[in-house]
Design an enzyme around this catalytic site. Structure first.
Site, PDB file in Angstrom:
ATOM      1  N   HIS A 223       0.556  -1.084  -0.074  1.00 21.53           N
ATOM      2  CA  HIS A 223      -0.008  -0.056   0.065  1.00 21.53           C
ATOM      3  C   HIS A 223       0.940   1.446   0.030  1.00 21.53           C
ATOM      4  CE1 HIS A 223      -3.673   2.409   0.090  1.00 21.53           C
ATOM      5  NE2 HIS A 223      -3.034   2.948   0.981  1.00 21.53           N
ATOM      6  N   TYR A 227       1.650   5.306  -2.479  1.00 18.22           N
ATOM      7  CA  TYR A 227       2.240   6.806  -1.996  1.00 18.22           C
ATOM      8  C   TYR A 227       3.554   7.055  -2.618  1.00 18.22           C
ATOM      9  CZ  TYR A 227      -2.260   6.857  -0.094  1.00 18.22           C
ATOM     10  OH  TYR A 227      -3.551   6.914   0.216  1.00 18.22           O
ATOM     11  N   HIS A 374      -9.462   0.714 -10.911  1.00 19.83           N
ATOM     12  CA  HIS A 374      -8.993   1.727  -9.793  1.00 19.83           C
ATOM     13  C   HIS A 374      -7.510   1.805  -9.927  1.00 19.83           C
ATOM     14  CE1 HIS A 374      -8.283   3.729  -6.091  1.00 19.83           C
ATOM     15  NE2 HIS A 374      -7.334   2.697  -5.996  1.00 19.83           N
ATOM     16  N   PHE A 375      -6.924   0.617 -10.182  1.00 24.42           N
ATOM     17  CA  PHE A 375      -5.516   0.759 -10.308  1.00 24.42           C
ATOM     18  C   PHE A 375      -4.747   1.623 -11.432  1.00 24.42           C
ATOM     19  CE2 PHE A 375      -1.401  -1.632 -10.678  1.00 24.42           C
ATOM     20  CZ  PHE A 375      -0.884  -1.433  -9.575  1.00 24.42           C
ATOM     21  N   HIS A 376      -5.620   1.350 -12.667  1.00 18.83           N
ATOM     22  CA  HIS A 376      -5.466   2.160 -13.746  1.00 18.83           C
ATOM     23  C   HIS A 376      -5.827   3.591 -13.928  1.00 18.83           C
ATOM     24  CE1 HIS A 376      -4.527  -1.757 -15.244  1.00 18.83           C
ATOM     25  NE2 HIS A 376      -3.892  -1.353 -16.280  1.00 18.83           N
ATOM     26  N   ARG A 439     -10.702 -10.660 -11.319  1.00 20.01           N
ATOM     27  CA  ARG A 439      -9.399  -9.939 -11.630  1.00 20.01           C
ATOM     28  C   ARG A 439      -8.778 -11.009 -12.141  1.00 20.01           C
ATOM     29  NH1 ARG A 439      -6.326  -7.123  -6.720  1.00 20.01           N
ATOM     30  NH2 ARG A 439      -4.603  -6.123  -8.061  1.00 20.01           N
ATOM     31  N   ARG A 440      -7.795 -10.595 -12.899  1.00 21.93           N
ATOM     32  CA  ARG A 440      -6.507 -11.310 -13.492  1.00 21.93           C
ATOM     33  C   ARG A 440      -6.798 -12.558 -14.243  1.00 21.93           C
ATOM     34  NH1 ARG A 440      -4.478 -10.973  -7.515  1.00 21.93           N
ATOM     35  NH2 ARG A 440      -3.033  -9.283  -7.281  1.00 21.93           N
TER      36      ARG A 440
END
Length: 549
Positions: A223, A227, A374-376, A439-440
């Site tokens: 996580h 950041y 979301h990641f993208h 996912r994946r």
């Protein structure tokens, strides 16, 4: 004629460009893997030469999520410190080069194993998936190399503080140091699981490893990794964008405080990625969810500071009304437009992050392709577009060239192409995720044939969006090569904003590392010590003796 710009030393510039060359090679290869991935997901394309879907997925995740970001960020931070705190000493520059080559060695080792299909374990490399030991050793070299490179930044900061006692350090330098400290503390988790669990396991020295411990150590790192990606973009938003638009930094103190809060609240929150996993007491998950939501505070501080900067600039240009300042922004300057698209994307990205971190809503979207969407939006849009915006002025600054009107126009087009492609692809991922699309997974790996057919429209939309994104990658690579080797010779500014005259004086307590590191360690111990000991003492039957190694 003497230059009107403060130029980075050529030797420092060479070190930065070395990092950028690796980063953009990773972008090219990782982007190609991403294109192949979405084409396979559409059900209309089969990979040639017995290339596996998860092999391509691992290449895409590792090269873009780890290699591109780490090399670009370290290069940018070296440039930022060199520009604001002075030319690196020979010792610091040597550390930077040693770190660079150790990272290159590790990247080569890991990439070779992935290409040989000996490490198709995705970028999370979760056990019980097992890779070749050379892959794990390569990852170790990448982490250790980044520590060495980070040490060069910290060394220059310490040198500046000694030469300027009682003075707040340059804002960009301070931000680079905060992000370096965050990275070093966070990577202790992934280093521990690789060195003491996965590497001995892959070498056959132990029979098995504790999966819960390895995942917990990974997400202790995973996580704050987000950041580590995001804070360099914030560096540009806080300090560089104000200069580009012709405005002033709203508040030096607010910027520093927001970075300190990101450092404190980004690390002890890994459990919110493990909300559905057994073996972790619900009360500890709840604590870390609360700490996760604390990150909203510096995010809102950042949004406030940015829009205050924009409004102050607009008012200084005669803007009236609530949103009159919006028209005054430099919409013809790619250095502003491309990062601004990233800023706008962070609004839905942040909202999606709140969903992911919420214990109740996470149950709906956990391990669905919503998470990938979301990641993208976060990394592949907000962060990456800001990195591109940085590249458009930093590369010509480093190479002694200029961003021409033609390249500036092409860069704006690239940002728009990226926004269109990502809106289509990420939007389809979010919607399909709400319907439970996993996912994946590729089209051929879905267990329910009818359900796979129901998701075909979303998979095709992802393929269309992914193809448009690949065109955006081709454009940015063309611009990078032009700015590095072919653009006209000249001088491009490294823009560093000045603080508004009305801002409060920066208190030195913000650079009292004894306070902030003590608070950081305390938060980590509170969030992890008891649940981690519980995992070790109360693991599953038969796991004693190789909980950690």
């Amino acid at each position: 004629m003497q230059s009107s710009f403060i130029k980075i030393d050529k030797k420092d510039a060479g070190l930065v460009m070395a990092h950028f060359y690796v980063a953009f090679i990773a972008l090219a290869l990782g982007g190609l893997a991403g294109l192949l991935q979405v084409l396979v997901r559409s059900g209309r394309f089969t990979l040639p030469a017995n290339i596996g879907y998860y092999q391509v997925l691992t290449v895409h995740g590792v090269l873009l999520g780890l290699v591109l970001t780490t090399f670009f960020i370290l290069g940018f931070q070296i440039a930022a410190v060199s520009r604001t705190s002075g030319t690196f000493s020979k010792g610091s520059r040597l550390l930077g080069w040693i770190g660079f080559w150790v990272m290159v060695l590790g990247t080569g080792m890991a990439a070779t194993m992935v290409l040989l299909n000996e490490a198709s374990v995705l970028y999370t490399f979760y056990a019980p998936l097992q890779a070749h030991w050379i892959f794990y050793l390569g990852l170790t070299f990448v982490v250790v190399g980044s520590w060495i490179g980070g040490a060069s930044v910290i060394n220059e900061y310490i040198k500046w503080r000694k030469a300027n006692p009682g003075q707040p350090s340059p804002l960009l330098t301070f931000m680079a140091v905060i992000n370096t400290v965050l990275w070093i503390v966070a990577t202790l988790g992934v280093a521990a699981t690789v060195l003491f669990q996965l590497l001995p396991w892959s070498l056959g020295l132990v029979e098995r490893v504790d999966v819960l411990v390895s995942r917990t150590l990974f997400w202790y790192f995973g996580h704050p990794l987000v950041y580590f990606w995001l804070l360099p973009a914030y560096m540009a938003w806080y300090v560089i964008i104000p200069k580009i638009i012709g405005g002033k930094i709203f508040s030096d103190s607010l910027a520093r405080m927001s970075f300190i809060l990101f450092l404190l609240f980004s690390i002890p929150v890994g459990f919110h990625h493990q909300l559905v996993e057994p073996g972790i007491d619900a009360s500890w998950k709840f604590l870390q969810v609360v700490l996760t939501f604390m990150v909203v505070i510096p995010s809102l501080m950042t949004a406030f500071s940015l829009f205050a900067t924009f409004e102050l600039f607009g008012r200084s240009k005669g803007a009236t009304g609530l949103f009159g300042w919006f028209k005054k922004l430099p919409w013809g300057d790619a250095r502003f437009v491309v990062p601004f698209i990233g800023m706008v994307a962070f609004i839905p990205a942040g909202a999606g992050g709140l969903v992911n971190a919420s214990n109740q809503m996470n149950q709906v979207i956990h391990n669905t392709i919503w998470v990938t969407g979301h990641f993208h939006l976060t990394l592949a849009t907000s962060v990456v577009l800001t990195f591109f915006g940085i590249m458009y002025w930093l590369v010509p600054h480093l190479t002694g060239r200029i961003l021409t009107k033609q390249m500036n126009k092409l860069a704006i087009i690239q940002g728009i192409v990226w926004a269109i492609g990502m809106s289509i692809m990420s939007g389809a991922m979010h919607i399909a995720g709400l319907f439970g699309a996993p996912r994946r997974s590729s089209f051929s790996t879905y267990g329910d044939a009818q359900q796979a057919l129901d998701w075909i429209p979303y998979q095709i939309a992802q393929a269309v969006g992914g193809t448009i994104l690949f065109l955006g990658i081709i454009l940015v690579l063309y611009i990078f090569i032009n700015l590095a080797f072919f653009a006209p010779k000249g001088e491009e500014e490294f823009p560093v904003g000045e603080v508004d005259e009305g801002a409060e004086r920066t208190p030195m307590v913000l650079e009292n590392w004894k306070i902030w590191l003590t608070v950081l360690v305390a938060l980590i111990l509170v969030a992890y010590s008891v649940p981690f000991l519980d995992m070790i003492q109360n693991g599953p039957p038969g796991s004693k003796g190789y909980k950690l190694w």
